[in-house]
Design a protein around this motif. Structure first.
Motif, short mmCIF file in Angstrom:
data_model
loop_
_atom_site.label_atom_id
_atom_site.label_comp_id
_atom_site.label_asym_id
_atom_site.label_seq_id
_atom_site.Cartn_x
_atom_site.Cartn_y
_atom_site.Cartn_z
N HIS A 175 0.84 -1.19 0.00
CA HIS A 175 0.00 0.00 0.00
C HIS A 175 0.88 1.24 0.00
O HIS A 175 1.98 1.25 0.58
CB HIS A 175 -0.93 0.00 1.21
N MET A 176 0.40 2.30 -0.63
CA MET A 176 1.18 3.53 -0.70
C MET A 176 1.41 4.13 0.68
O MET A 176 2.39 4.85 0.88
CB MET A 176 0.48 4.54 -1.61
N ALA A 177 0.54 3.84 1.63
CA ALA A 177 0.77 4.35 2.99
C ALA A 177 2.08 3.82 3.56
O ALA A 177 2.82 4.56 4.23
CB ALA A 177 -0.41 3.95 3.89
N SER A 178 2.41 2.55 3.27
CA SER A 178 3.67 1.97 3.75
C SER A 178 4.86 2.59 3.02
O SER A 178 5.92 2.80 3.62
CB SER A 178 3.66 0.46 3.55
N VAL A 179 4.68 2.90 1.73
CA VAL A 179 5.77 3.51 0.96
C VAL A 179 6.06 4.90 1.48
O VAL A 179 7.24 5.27 1.73
CB VAL A 179 5.38 3.56 -0.54
N ARG A 180 5.03 5.69 1.70
CA ARG A 180 5.23 7.06 2.18
C ARG A 180 5.78 7.07 3.61
O ARG A 180 6.60 7.93 3.96
CB ARG A 180 3.91 7.83 2.11
N ALA A 181 5.34 6.09 4.43
CA ALA A 181 5.85 6.03 5.80
C ALA A 181 7.36 5.76 5.81
O ALA A 181 8.08 6.32 6.65
CB ALA A 181 5.11 4.94 6.58
N ALA A 182 7.83 4.93 4.89
CA ALA A 182 9.26 4.63 4.84
C ALA A 182 10.06 5.88 4.44
O ALA A 182 11.12 6.18 5.02
CB ALA A 182 9.53 3.50 3.87
N PHE A 183 9.56 6.64 3.44
CA PHE A 183 10.29 7.83 2.99
C PHE A 183 10.15 8.99 3.97
O PHE A 183 11.00 9.90 3.97
CB PHE A 183 9.80 8.25 1.60
N ASN A 184 9.14 8.98 4.80
CA ASN A 184 9.00 10.03 5.82
C ASN A 184 9.64 9.63 7.14
O ASN A 184 9.60 10.40 8.11
CB ASN A 184 7.51 10.33 6.06
#
Length: 631
Positions: A175-184
């Motif tokens: 999910h994109m939420a996991s992708v954004r959490a990693a980059f943030n």
């Protein structure tokens, strides 16, 4: 458009072209470029192993984070040698890299270079005992399933393992939420060559390294050229994020380690069914086959159930060259129109426009169109349709037909469908369930020669069904299950006898068992022709001259000098079955099509090893059945 190849990857947005490739002839300078249109040409720093270390680019997509277009980012999916791996210097990791679309580089450092490039690891692993996971680290293909929210597509990754112990493939969902959490999240940090990679706990400059010059990030900077040197320097020295991206359910939705296929391509279609929503996976292999699969997650056991709906043989083996066409691309689109790369031949790039409810499969030279669903192939009974568990299909009271969501199908036709459980007994109560359609059994008669091999063919209607063979010997009333060994082998296509014995004669029943539904698919009567009687017949037959013997009956208006030679087989099995044997032989040896191709030649069909009887029967005395000669 999106062009995907092993060393070449691009994405075009707003007239700008974002490309991941090797820019030199020797394949040493890997970089991510932005070219064309109004913005400055940018690339990753050359000779920087912290940014890219022998990458293989797989896919790239522009995915917006919000409504502010200045905050748009392009994501690159690739594999590379892992700089942070401490167990092996040759470890391969899958990465997700990210750059801002409006990145203009730095003012005094990183001039014409990316100042917002970040990357992190994409994990696909099977949890093991004692916290030791089995990792699938090399990305083969990636697919973005668009949802109603274009900011949150679902990412499907097809991976293989780099292990020397076994070969396997896995599909993970993100999910994109996991992708954004990693980059943030926090950055990874390493001070010197003797230090380990660790979590960076120091001060992070403002604006946050890797962020875009946009209003949602404060609006203080209109371009990355205005970023402070401290922020640009930090981005240059800390491109790796500490937190990896983990899949949904913390495990793959599909794992293949049987070695039957090498999985190369993936496309996904989201389908509304009677009992929920399902993602149908179309997986391309390297031998011309596309697998149509769904996976069902059990929340109680936290396990995934794999249901293979179809194995589509899209491209067959080329009989001239002996080569199988390799699948290069598998694409589908469930919206109105979609343009994408299919395959390539030399320097020619082939593009296609794909419409709703079609799957397109491409090789270097061929493009094939395949239907999403073939409901009529699941049989003509409610139970067969229900047991197929295909979310595209449902029993409508008359036939197995295309399933439409509520409101799109005529109300006068009720629907029976149970994808999650395949409970045919409950769904098909009162329908063609235990009626004559389901109970109809195909019957066949097969002759086999003693000490030769033969195959009793039988394939189930669904790939999930378990096949059980029973045999009823002559003059016996009870059936017993066939026991397999080195001589009798149960295969996908049926029951294979490597060496027939006289006691193998009998009636064989091919039964399928699925969700407590038992169905006798085929009834095969196997009669064994004894070896001695074959010898006697051939010895007698060739005492006369061959030209006077006709292998098939002559036309009715032409008088026959002698009876057709194949009728001499009657003495092997008895004259009581005259009509049945005559019909059988006519069908096998004497069709009009094969009559034109008839050739009298030495036979190899009689014995598995003709040399065994070389002393007793001369090779030129073998007679070749015509269906063998043509095969």
């Amino acid at each position: 458009m999106c062009f995907i190849d092993y060393l070449f990857n691009m994405w075009s947005t707003g007239g700008e072209l974002f490309t991941g490739l090797y820019s030199d002839y020797w394949g040493r300078d890997a970089a991510i470029f932005r070219t064309m249109n109004r913005m400055a040409h940018l690339r990753t720093e050359p000779d920087s192993e912290r940014l890219l270390k022998e990458p293989k680019f797989v896919g790239s997509y522009m995915i917006p984070d919000n409504e502010d277009h200045d905050d748009n980012k392009v994501y690159f999916f690739f594999t590379e040698k892992a700089v942070e791996a401490e167990t092996s210097t040759h470890a391969i990791y899958t990465r997700v890299g990210r750059v801002c679309v409006n990145d203009m580089g730095g003012q005094r450092m990183l001039v014409n270079k990316w100042s917002t490039f970040l990357k992190t690891r994409l994990v696909c692993s099977v949890p093991g005992r004692n916290g030791i996971d089995t990792h699938f680290d090399e990305l083969e293909d990636v697919f973005l399933l668009q949802t109603r929210d274009n900011k949150n597509p679902v990412i499907f990754g097809l991976f293989n393992t780099t292990s020397n112990i076994f070969r396997g493939y896995a599909i993970c969902v993100y999910h994109m939420a996991s992708v954004r959490a990693a980059f943030n999240g926090p950055y990874a940090h390493k001070e010197g060559p003797e230090y380990h990679w660790a979590l960076y706990e120091g001060k992070v400059p403002y604006p946050r390294p890797g962020s875009c010059a946009s209003k949602v990030n404060g609006g203080l900077y209109t371009t990355t050229k205005d970023y402070p040197d401290e922020a640009v320097h930090f981005a240059r020295s800390h491109p790796l994020m500490y937190q990896p991206i983990k899949p949904v359910h913390k495990r793959p939705i599909l794992v293949k380690t049987d070695g039957k296929y090498n999985l190369k391509q993936i496309a996904v279609d989201r389908v509304e069914a009677e009992d929920g929503q399902y993602d149908v996976l179309f997986i391309g292999t390297d031998n011309g086959i596309v697998l149509k699969v769904i996976t069902i997650y059990n929340q109680e056991t936290e396990l995934m159930e794999e249901v293979i709906l179809e194995e589509l043989q899209v491209f067959k083996v080329n009989c001239v060259t002996g080569c199988t066409k390799r699948l290069k691309s598998v694409f589908l689109q469930n919206s109105t129109c979609y343009t994408s790369h299919i395959g390539s031949s030399s320097n020619l790039i082939i593009y296609g426009i794909f419409f709703q409810q079609q799957l397109y499969v491409g090789t270097e030279s061929v493009v094939a169109q395949v239907k999403f669903h073939q409901c009529d192939m699941y049989g003509t009974a409610c139970a067969d349709c229900c047991l197929a568990r295909d979310p595209y299909c449902a029993w409508d009271g008359i036939s197995c037909s295309r399933y439409y969501p509520t409101g799109m199908q005529a109300k006068r036709r009720f629907r029976r469908q149970d994808v999650r459980h395949g409970n045919a007994a409950q769904q098909c109560f009162g329908q063609q369930f235990i009626g004559e359609v389901l109970e109809k059994t195909e019957e066949r008669l097969v002759y086999g020669i003693e000490y030769n091999s033969t195959l009793l063919e039988c394939t189930p209607r669904t790939l999930q069904a378990k096949v059980i063979w029973f045999v009823q010997r002559a003059h016996e009333t009870r059936k017993e299950e066939v026991k397999t060994d080195d001589r009798i082998i149960k295969m996908d296509l049926g029951l294979l006898f490597l060496k027939l014995h006289r006691l193998d004669a009998g009636t064989y029943f091919c039964q399928t068992v699925e969700h407590s539904i038992v169905h006798t698919v085929r009834k095969i009567t196997l009669e064994i022709v004894e070896e001695e009687r074959v010898d006697e017949m051939f010895s007698k037959d060739y005492e006369e001259e061959i030209p006077h013997k006709m292998p098939c009956p002559m036309q009715s208006n032409i008088p026959q000098v002698s009876k057709p030679w194949y009728k001499e087989f009657l003495q092997l099995i008895g004259y009581s079955n005259f009509q049945r044997v005559e019909e059988y032989c006519e069908k096998v040896w004497c069709t009009d099509k094969k009559r034109k191709k008839l050739k009298i030649s030495p036979s190899k069909w009689k014995y598995a090893n003709p040399q065994e009887k070389k002393a007793r029967i001369r090779p030129e005395h073998y007679r070749l059945p015509r269906n063998t000669a043509d095969s």
